[in-house]
Design an enzyme around this catalytic site. Structure first.
Site, PDB file in Angstrom:
ATOM      1  N   SER A  52       0.859  -1.239   0.219  1.00 20.10           N
ATOM      2  CA  SER A  52       0.152  -0.068  -0.064  1.00 20.10           C
ATOM      3  C   SER A  52       1.003   1.193  -0.038  1.00 20.10           C
ATOM      4  O   SER A  52       1.745   1.438  -1.111  1.00 20.10           O
ATOM      5  CB  SER A  52      -0.992  -0.086   1.162  1.00 20.10           C
ATOM      6  N   THR A  53       0.715   1.959   1.174  1.00 24.10           N
ATOM      7  CA  THR A  53       1.664   3.517   1.209  1.00 24.10           C
ATOM      8  C   THR A  53       3.141   3.114   1.078  1.00 24.10           C
ATOM      9  O   THR A  53       3.559   2.312   1.572  1.00 24.10           O
ATOM     10  CB  THR A  53       1.177   4.069   2.316  1.00 24.10           C
ATOM     11  N   HIS A 104      -2.787  -1.204  -3.430  1.00 21.33           N
ATOM     12  CA  HIS A 104      -3.980  -0.331  -3.240  1.00 21.33           C
ATOM     13  C   HIS A 104      -3.688   0.884  -4.175  1.00 21.33           C
ATOM     14  O   HIS A 104      -3.061   1.974  -3.980  1.00 21.33           O
ATOM     15  CB  HIS A 104      -4.087   0.135  -1.682  1.00 21.33           C
ATOM     16  N   MET A 152      -0.326   1.315   5.112  1.00 18.78           N
ATOM     17  CA  MET A 152      -1.089   1.415   6.505  1.00 18.78           C
ATOM     18  C   MET A 152      -2.068   0.376   6.690  1.00 18.78           C
ATOM     19  O   MET A 152      -2.553  -0.268   5.852  1.00 18.78           O
ATOM     20  CB  MET A 152      -1.944   2.750   5.983  1.00 18.78           C
ATOM     21  N   ASP A 162      -4.430  -4.685   6.125  1.00 21.71           N
ATOM     22  CA  ASP A 162      -4.851  -5.692   5.016  1.00 21.71           C
ATOM     23  C   ASP A 162      -3.869  -6.365   4.688  1.00 21.71           C
ATOM     24  O   ASP A 162      -2.738  -6.083   4.415  1.00 21.71           O
ATOM     25  CB  ASP A 162      -5.196  -4.653   3.881  1.00 21.71           C
TER      26      ASP A 162
END
Length: 343
Positions: free
Chosen positions: A169-170, A195, A285, A288
């Site tokens: 993600s991030t 993501h 973050m 998940d």
């Protein structure tokens, strides 16, 4: 002390919307706004130093990429890109992430009240996560992640039935580049959930394909996975396996507030591959992928988590480690070589 934010956007309406949303959180204070990057630089020089910047992707006077290249090395302020859901917006945003931007948020296309709810859910947590970057100077060096990429000392020639599954993600755009570009062209199939919204995943896949030895594409429903290929879940679609060789791309409900979500991919990896699966969870973050990685681990899969030092946000890997689903924790620079050994 509240988190100090500067908003840079050429739309007065958007500046007001962002200011209202951010100011409604007691932990955030909007200290300045600017209609273009040149005005923002002037305010920075005059002493208006925020903890976090939000930056519109497409603006007059100076483009966002040039702004990043000038501001990041000097001020080392985390920047969150505010991007339109267009091909051009996706291209600039992906480039900005590679140049050191912390993360991005897609501009809402909905009404005012829905937009405010969306921004409270998407932007506010990223502002708070970006604030935690203070003091981690190496992440603000343009091309930092790219500097970690080196030619792998290993080649791949053996026969294997294993498949690699990656969630991020991030910070994942940069992290994925540092892993995928080191894998040899004949490496087993790699399935990735990053993501991202629609259009962004296609742009990212195309860019990664241009700098990698493996072939990279946005995944399509029903296609058969092949050796030497990397498949990236399309934005706003989950990616799972229908069987050991067939991709299932769908728009079922969001999982962990995400679509695509890492957990459905990892759960299907556990179901169809068991100990023949290899799981990797990178910077991001939230949590998940943590439960799905635990499921993979429970079936005998070898699993890897990116370490805290090289993560932009040590959220997803941390949660996977806490659940006991991680076989090995490694810095991003060592993950590709470990994958070559593991498969």
């Amino acid at each position: 002390m509240p988190i100090k934010v500067m908003i840079i956007d050429d739309s007065a309406v958007v500046r007001k919307l962002l200011s209202d949303v951010l100011s409604s959180d007691e932990e955030i204070e909007v200290i300045a706004s600017a209609a273009n990057p040149l005005l923002a630089i002037r305010k920075l020089e005059e002493g208006a130093l925020p903890d976090v910047l939000t930056l519109d992707v497409e603006m007059p006077e100076m483009d966002g990429i040039t702004f990043l290249e000038q501001v990041l090395p000097r001020y080392q302020i985390p920047v969150i890109m505010f991007s339109s859901l267009t091909e051009k917006g996706a291209e600039i945003t992906i480039d900005a992430m590679r140049k050191g931007a912390f993360d991005f948020v897609a501009k809402p296309k909905t009404g005012l009240f829905t937009a405010m709810d969306y921004l409270k859910e998407e932007l506010v947590p990223k502002i708070k996560a970006a604030y935690q970057m203070k003091g981690r100077k190496h992440f603000f060096t343009p091309g930092y992640y790219l500097s970690q990429i080196s030619e792998s000392s290993q080649s791949f020639s053996r026969i294997t039935s294993k498949v690699v599954f990656i969630g991020s993600s991030t910070g994942g755009i940069q992290a994925l580049e540092s892993v995928i570009t080191k894998l040899p062209k004949d490496f087993p199939s790699v399935l990735i959930v990053q993501h991202m919204p629609p259009k962004f995943t296609k742009n990212f896949a195309d860019r990664l394909n241009g700098i990698s030895k493996m072939r990279i594409k946005e995944a399509e429903n029903g296609e058969k996975i092949q050796k030497g290929w990397v498949y990236i879940a399309p934005g706003d679609f989950h990616m799972e396996l229908k069987d050991k060789t067939t991709l299932y791309i769908h728009q079922n409900e969001k999982v962990n507030r995400h679509r695509p979500s890492v957990d459905p991919l990892f759960y299907s990896a556990a179901k169809f591959y068991g100990k023949e699966g290899v799981g990797v969870i990178l910077t991001g973050m939230g949590s998940d992928g943590a439960q799905g990685m635990k499921a993979m681990s429970d079936t005998g899969a070898f699993t890897i988590a990116q370490d805290e030092k090289t993560c932009v946000v040590f959220g997803m890997p941390k949660e996977a480690i806490k659940l006991g689903g991680v076989s090995k924790t490694l810095p991003i620079q060592k993950i590709a070589d470990e994958l070559i050994k593991a498969v």
